[in-house]
Design an enzyme around this catalytic site. Structure first.
Site, short mmCIF file in Angstrom:
data_model
loop_
_atom_site.label_atom_id
_atom_site.label_comp_id
_atom_site.label_asym_id
_atom_site.label_seq_id
_atom_site.Cartn_x
_atom_site.Cartn_y
_atom_site.Cartn_z
CB CYS A 261 -0.99 -0.14 1.28
SG CYS A 261 -1.89 -1.53 1.46
CE LYS A 264 -2.11 -0.13 -3.72
NZ LYS A 264 -3.63 0.77 -3.60
NE ARG A 331 0.47 -7.95 -1.80
CZ ARG A 331 -0.69 -7.64 -1.34
NH1 ARG A 331 -1.37 -7.26 -2.61
NH2 ARG A 331 -1.54 -7.82 -0.27
C1 UGA Z 1 -1.15 0.05 5.98
C2 UGA Z 1 -1.89 1.23 6.87
O1 UGA Z 1 -1.20 1.03 8.20
C3 UGA Z 1 -3.24 0.57 7.07
O2 UGA Z 1 -3.88 1.73 7.89
C4 UGA Z 1 -3.82 0.54 5.52
O3 UGA Z 1 -5.16 0.17 5.54
C5 UGA Z 1 -3.12 -0.35 4.82
O4 UGA Z 1 -1.66 -0.08 4.50
C6 UGA Z 1 -3.41 -0.54 3.52
O5 UGA Z 1 -3.64 0.55 2.65
O6 UGA Z 1 -4.18 -1.55 2.95
P1 UGA Z 1 0.15 -2.27 6.26
O7 UGA Z 1 0.81 -1.87 4.96
O8 UGA Z 1 -0.84 -3.70 6.27
O9 UGA Z 1 -1.12 -1.20 6.69
O10 UGA Z 1 0.98 -2.43 7.47
P2 UGA Z 1 1.71 -1.40 8.31
O11 UGA Z 1 1.62 -1.75 9.90
O12 UGA Z 1 1.12 0.09 7.87
O13 UGA Z 1 3.27 -1.20 7.86
C7 UGA Z 1 3.71 -1.03 6.65
C8 UGA Z 1 5.29 -1.04 6.79
O14 UGA Z 1 5.81 -0.01 7.48
C9 UGA Z 1 5.87 -2.42 7.07
O15 UGA Z 1 6.62 -2.86 6.28
C10 UGA Z 1 6.31 -2.12 8.57
O16 UGA Z 1 7.29 -2.95 9.07
C11 UGA Z 1 6.73 -0.88 8.26
N1 UGA Z 1 6.59 0.08 9.64
C12 UGA Z 1 5.80 0.54 10.33
C13 UGA Z 1 8.04 0.55 10.27
O17 UGA Z 1 9.01 0.29 9.71
N2 UGA Z 1 7.95 1.12 11.48
C14 UGA Z 1 6.77 1.45 11.88
O18 UGA Z 1 6.87 2.06 13.26
C15 UGA Z 1 5.50 1.09 11.72
#
Ligand code: UGA
Length: 447
Positions: A261, A264, A331
């Site tokens: 997400c 993109k 992904r």
């Molecule tokens: C993200 C959003 O958090 C959701 O609210 C949204 O609905 C979703 O995209 C979507 O558009 O479908 P997601 O991609 O599943 O969710 O996971 P996240 O928890 O946001 O993590 C994204 C990335 O950031 C991961 O690689 C995670 O490891 C990284 N991250 C996250 C960090 O490196 N540090 C953080 O503090 C948090």
């Protein structure tokens, strides 16, 4: 949809997909075969499947019978044509809308659930309003299009759906909005259900993701500054996170953000800004992505540097290939770029992940089976037994924050390794006091 079925026993939820294999897997009696790994999902499916939750290949009948249809297809970045590399490809949204236009009967509410560029509802509306209508007034079809983007995160999807921060519904048709709101009201307090106009709803989803990704890029950028100055990122996060205006969440440094997400959606936002000639705004948001790419490169370069400029023939264990823990999704995982860089530099990788299969890694690394052993540079193998893999290994790189990795017998693993050996903890999951006691060099992001 499974959670809606769980919370609303009197509503019949049917999931359709033109990919028959997927539907078969969702209907599989062996629940470990469900196509998505997500904590708690198996239980929700088991409780409701065949009662008011169905998975069907019959698109026509399912659409005919529906009062409300959620378009929940993917919207990847376009790879060719106008806007390639930035704009979202809406071909699946469009073909879903065409199917709905063709088969729907009577009044149907169409909910845009996919993450879409602002004003996509116009496209859906346009397709639906051109639906072939019968002369017979009783069979006349008409539609209301509303937007309700999804904010769940992978790995915590069920928890997020059961107790969301908010539900957003955007649309002009007050009755359609009210009917969707009534569904969510079964388990979500009314003050958490926000009603907006349709364009705000579509745009808010992109902006929420852009802000979240921006936080990760911000903290990752500061992690390198900490390493250069002697500050410690954990202490900096604590100090700034105490400020209620900043808050502590989403400030964990790591190997770079991944997932289907963030990249993109920001590319899409950049495209939108350029479309409206807002170049400075586009450049501002694009920098979040540029930094993320550079951060991944920084991690692989740093590993190579610690081995005095070469990892050729070094045996390196990679812990974690999923883009985050508690999911089998790879992904845009930062592991892809980091492992590719190490392989290109001659490393022999042993890759482990509790939920990602060897086949999936092979696909992500864009390799054919026969290529693995014939790489002129490095190579990789899947390692299911970490303790065994650690024999004579030179380094371990933690890329995903799986709980399993905290429980490894690090004392025995580090003893097995060839000295001088390294642990690179890109997620800061290991306690420094513990690392200090091991006879090993270690690096943690931002320390
Ligand atoms: C993200 C959003 O958090 C959701 O609210 C949204 O609905 C979703 O995209 C979507 O558009 O479908 P997601 O991609 O599943 O969710 O996971 P996240 O928890 O946001 O993590 C994204 C990335 O950031 C991961 O690689 C995670 O490891 C990284 N991250 C996250 C960090 O490196 N540090 C953080 O503090 C948090």
């Amino acid at each position: 949809m499974a959670v809606i079925a769980d919370r609303c026993p009197e509503i019949k939820v049917t999931l359709v997909d033109k990919d028959a294999t997927k539907i078969d897997l969702w209907n599989s009696s062996d629940l470990s075969k469900l196509p998505i790994y997500e904590p708690g999902l198996k239980e929700v499916v088991e409780r409701n499947r065949g009662i008011n939750l169905y998975f069907s290949k019959d698109l026509k009948k399912s659409i005919e019978d529906a009062d409300m249809i959620f378009i929940s297809v993917n919207t990847p970045t376009k790879i060719s044509g106008l806007g390639a590399g930035y704009a979202s490809d809406l071909k699946w949204v469009e073909s879903s809308a065409r199917l709905v236009a063709k088969y729907a009967k009577g009044h149907t509410i169409v909910v845009e659930k996919s993450t879409v560029p602002v004003r996509t509802a116009e496209l859906i509306q346009e397709i639906l309003s051109n639906a072939d209508n019968k002369k017979n007034i009783f069979e006349e079809k008409n539609f209301s299009v509303i937007s309700s983007p999804e904010f769940l995160a992978e790995g915590t999807a069920i928890k997020d759906l059961e107790n969301p921060d908010r539900v957003l519904i955007g649309g002009d048709d007050q009755l359609a909005v009210k009917l969707l709101k009534e569904i969510y009201l079964r388990w979500i307090p009314t003050d958490k259900i926000l009603l907006t106009n349709i364009w705000s709803s579509e745009l808010s989803k992109l902006i929420a993701n852009a802000f979240l990704a921006q936080r990760v890029s911000s903290i990752n950028s500061i992690s390198s500054l900490c390493e250069s100055t002697g500050a410690d990122i954990k202490e900096v996060v604590l100090a700034i996170g105490y400020d209620k205006r900043i808050g502590r969440k989403f400030l964990s440094p790591g190997p770079g953000f991944g997932g289907s997400c963030f990249k993109k959606d920001i590319l899409n936002l950049v495209y939108l800004c350029r479309f409206y000639k807002l170049e400075d705004v586009a450049d501002y948001w694009e920098q979040v992505l540029i930094l993320n790419e550079k951060h991944k490169e920084r991690i692989s370069s740093l590993i190579i540097d610690k081995f005095f400029g070469t990892v050729s023939n070094k045996k390196i264990i990679i812990l974690g290939f999923a883009f985050k823990s508690n999911t089998n999704d790879t992904r845009e995982s930062p592991a892809i770029k980091i492992t590719k860089n190490l392989i290109e530099n001659g490393a022999q990788l042993l890759i482990n992940d509790p939920k990602v299969s060897r086949k999936q890694i092979l696909e992500e690394l864009e390799m054919e089976e026969f290529e693995i052993d014939n790489l002129s540079s490095g190579s990789w193998q899947f390692a299911s037994d970490i303790e065994m893999a650690s024999k004579e290994a030179d380094a371990i790189v933690i890329l995903t924050e799986w709980d399993e990795y905290k429980k490894i017998n690090w004392e025995s693993v580090s003893e097995n390794m060839r000295k001088p050996s390294w642990i690179f903890d890109t997620r800061n999951i290991l306690k420094e006091e513990r690392l200090k006691k091991l006879n090993i060099n270690y690096w943690q992001v931002g320390s």
